[in-house]
Write an enzyme that holds these catalytic residues in place. Sequence first.
Site, PDB file in Angstrom:
ATOM      1  N   ALA A  65       8.709   6.405  -1.174  1.00  0.00           N
ATOM      2  CA  ALA A  65       8.203   7.680  -0.708  1.00  0.00           C
ATOM      3  C   ALA A  65       7.374   7.417   0.550  1.00  0.00           C
ATOM      4  O   ALA A  65       6.864   6.449   0.809  1.00  0.00           O
ATOM      5  CB  ALA A  65       7.376   8.271  -1.948  1.00  0.00           C
ATOM      6  N   GLY A 110      10.602   5.172  -4.869  1.00  0.00           N
ATOM      7  CA  GLY A 110      11.649   6.331  -4.745  1.00  0.00           C
ATOM      8  C   GLY A 110      12.702   5.530  -4.533  1.00  0.00           C
ATOM      9  O   GLY A 110      13.702   6.264  -4.766  1.00  0.00           O
ATOM     10  N   GLU A 113      14.161   4.103  -7.578  1.00  0.00           N
ATOM     11  CA  GLU A 113      14.590   5.104  -8.556  1.00  0.00           C
ATOM     12  C   GLU A 113      15.903   6.076  -8.022  1.00  0.00           C
ATOM     13  O   GLU A 113      16.495   6.239  -8.838  1.00  0.00           O
ATOM     14  CB  GLU A 113      13.405   6.378  -8.630  1.00  0.00           C
ATOM     15  CG  GLU A 113      12.096   5.746  -9.369  1.00  0.00           C
ATOM     16  CD  GLU A 113      10.794   6.656  -9.041  1.00  0.00           C
ATOM     17  OE1 GLU A 113      10.324   7.124 -10.306  1.00  0.00           O
ATOM     18  OE2 GLU A 113      10.360   7.110  -7.863  1.00  0.00           O
ATOM     19  N   GLU A 133       4.080   1.838  -7.821  1.00  0.00           N
ATOM     20  CA  GLU A 133       3.361   3.019  -7.688  1.00  0.00           C
ATOM     21  C   GLU A 133       1.796   2.724  -8.374  1.00  0.00           C
ATOM     22  O   GLU A 133       1.131   3.116  -8.132  1.00  0.00           O
ATOM     23  CB  GLU A 133       3.870   4.205  -8.329  1.00  0.00           C
ATOM     24  CG  GLU A 133       4.919   4.918  -7.530  1.00  0.00           C
ATOM     25  CD  GLU A 133       6.421   4.167  -7.575  1.00  0.00           C
ATOM     26  OE1 GLU A 133       7.563   4.847  -7.331  1.00  0.00           O
ATOM     27  OE2 GLU A 133       6.665   2.945  -8.148  1.00  0.00           O
TER      28      GLU A 133
END
Length: 259
Positions: A65, A110, A113, A133
């Site tokens: 991210a 992300g 993911e 994270e």
Amino acid sequence: MAYETIIVEVEEGIATITLNRPAVLNALNDKVFNELGEAALSLSADNSVRVVIITGGDKVFAAGADISQMANSTAVDVATREKVSHRAFQLLENLPKPVIAAISGYALGGGCELTLVADVRIAADNAQFGLPEIKLGILPGAGGTQRLPRLIGAGRAKELIFSGDFIKADEALRVGLVNKVVPADQLAAETRKLAKRFASRGAVALRLAKASVNEGLRMDLEAGLEYEHKCFSLLFATEDQKEGMKAFLEKRPAQFQGK
């Protein structure tokens, strides 16, 4: 449709979505999520598209991210923003056609993911995966705590989530995070070869087979078996089923029309 952060190309029934923010290692922000969602909707409705490939290009898939966007966010900001990423990922995950992730370089946070919403993952031998994270005082918030355990098992998923450590492509293959590892210079060709194989199958059968797996995973076994039976039965109302079985009996390749 024109996009700013992704490139969408369609050739021979295969759509390729390429993340296109090289200056920031394809970091994911709201604009990327919105455009991924719009691309998923568009490709879902395009009957000429049989298979979708998601890639970040030759050097990096996505390094996570965009932290610069997140650093000063409030809980309310994040709750709103997460709806954007969740919508995009669910639209990609539920595309009614096979989705293949072609992963080179970093697939972190992300980015990792995002690979989890694909049906099949092919990694270059230079790929690295991780959910870092926890090192930022947060947890994976775009499906990592839910999709990863379902894919590789709770124990392995917890180790990756709790440590924030990266794993290389060979370890990702060993634990079942990816389906195949190939030399980096062969990633695009190998991914397209698999996409062509999928595209040669009956589109209706592919759609219902994917739905049967995805929906069945949300059900108990008995309900899943009933759902599978309904999908199986429905296919006997299609022209592709008639063509597929006729071609088999006549010992020739089937010519599916997606009907």
